[in-house]
Design an enzyme around this catalytic site. Structure first.
Site, PDB file in Angstrom:
ATOM      1  CE  LYS A 109      35.693  37.623  24.052  1.00 44.99           C
ATOM      2  NZ  LYS A 109      36.789  37.338  24.476  1.00 44.99           N
TER       3      LYS A 109
HETATM    4  N1  GLU Z   1      40.973  36.745  29.712  1.00 47.58           N
HETATM    5  C1  GLU Z   1      39.699  36.135  30.588  1.00 47.58           C
HETATM    6  C2  GLU Z   1      38.418  36.292  29.475  1.00 47.58           C
HETATM    7  O1  GLU Z   1      38.308  37.265  28.729  1.00 47.58           O
HETATM    8  C3  GLU Z   1      39.445  36.592  31.750  1.00 47.58           C
HETATM    9  C4  GLU Z   1      40.283  36.392  32.741  1.00 47.58           C
HETATM   10  C5  GLU Z   1      40.202  36.749  34.205  1.00 47.58           C
HETATM   11  O2  GLU Z   1      39.504  37.788  34.484  1.00 47.58           O
HETATM   12  O3  GLU Z   1      40.800  36.311  35.185  1.00 47.58           O
HETATM   13  O4  GLU Z   1      37.448  35.755  29.921  1.00 47.58           O
END
Ligand code: GLU
Length: 309
Positions: A245
């Site tokens: 990110k």
């Molecule tokens: N919140 C997770 C992420 O941003 C994704 C989790 C999922 O898709 O199971 O990497």
């Protein structure tokens, strides 16, 4: 259990997928690529898309990140049908699943630190495998304890829509469902949410491939129906390192501000997935006709579109 989950065994459930971003930073090309595929699959199959903000870890949550993520999805045209719902407002669901696991005797208190686990784990393992130190009681009861789930001796396997067969037993070790700082862990929250929200297909980046057997073990323990899984290769930056990110240059907002159009970006992403024959600019409407049964399996290296370089 939500309505969609409950009627699932009576009739073939409608396709439901979700975008599950963590508001820890900007949306980058990797997220856009995965969510493009999730969205196209849902639209082709007449399904629905839920927006779920995975904001349980407040310390990692960045101010303004949620709004920025939503704006970026909108700009790309990746509209969702329901939500956004926030995990931070759903902790009662996680607490009740945890108490169910407790009643089943499937979790235990663990006092081991991350460092202790790493120190006793076999060196050839990709990630530390918990050796079960606290299975019969926390080694250091005076410490704050985490809660671990007892992984079955042979962890579940599955067949991924894109990644193919993942053999049973490949993932080992009891894993954390509630951290020592009392936060519910991703593994538990994601299972409870996907089941309760009636999600039938999870499309996500393939760095989560080895989380799936853990999640399948939780579905089985809680008597919940598991969705299908489609794991999408990661996007790498121009140097071959995986995008993070913090790679602002690959952020959707940065590209947009540099003058890259949505169509240019979609062209790059679709080509990198193997959905189109060229990188030429394209639209979501055009991409709705693409064959989504296979995608390119190599991690994608996407250079900045010209306008941004
Ligand atoms: N919140 C997770 C992420 O941003 C994704 C989790 C999922 O898709 O199971 O990497």
């Amino acid at each position: 259990m939500g309505y969609a989950g409950r009627v699932g065994f009576l009739m073939s459930p409608i396709h439901r997928t979700r975008f599950a971003p963590s508001p820890t930073g900007a949306m980058h090309l990797g997220h856009a690529r995965t969510h493009l595929l999730a969205w196209l699959r849902a639209r082709q199959l007449g399904g629905r898309v839920l927006m779920r903000i995975e904001d349980l870890d407040r310390q990692r949550t960045r101010a303004g990140a949620e709004e920025a993520l939503l704006r970026d999805h909108e700009w790309l045209g990746l509209e969702w049908d329901e939500g956004p719902v926030r995990q931070s407002q759903r902790t009662d669901f996680y607490a009740s699943a945890l108490s169910e696991l407790r009643d089943l005797g499937l979790v235990y208190a663990c006092s081991c630190t991350r460092r202790e686990v790493a120190a006793v784990s076999a060196p050839h393992e990709d990630e530390p495998v918990y050796p079960g130190t606290c299975r019969s009681g926390p080694r250091h009861p005076e410490r704050k304890t985490a809660t671990r789930f007892r992984m079955p001796d042979t962890s579940p396997g599955f067949t991924d829509i894109y990644a193919g067969v993942f053999e049973p037993g490949r993932v080992r070790g009891d894993f954390i469902v509630r951290r020592s700082d009392e936060l519910f862990a991703y593994q538990l929250a994601v299972v409870v949410d996907d089941a309760e929200q009636g999600v039938t297909e999870v499309v996500r980046a393939d760095d989560l491939l080895s989380s799936t057997p853990r999640q399948l073990a939780l579905y089985a323990a809680l008597g919940l129906t598991a969705p299908s899984f489609a794991h999408v290769p990661l996007v790498l930056g121009p140097t071959g390192a995986r995008l993070a990110k913090r790679d602002g240059a690959m952020g959707i907002a940065t590209l947009r501000e540099a003058g890259v159009t949505r169509e240019q970006l979609l062209g790059r992403l679709a080509f990198s997935l193997g959905l189109t024959a060229s990188e030429a600019p394209t639209s979501l409407d055009e991409l709705l006709g693409a064959d989504l049964s296979t995608i390119r399996r190599e991690p994608a290296v996407i250079d900045l579109p010209e306008a941004a370089s």
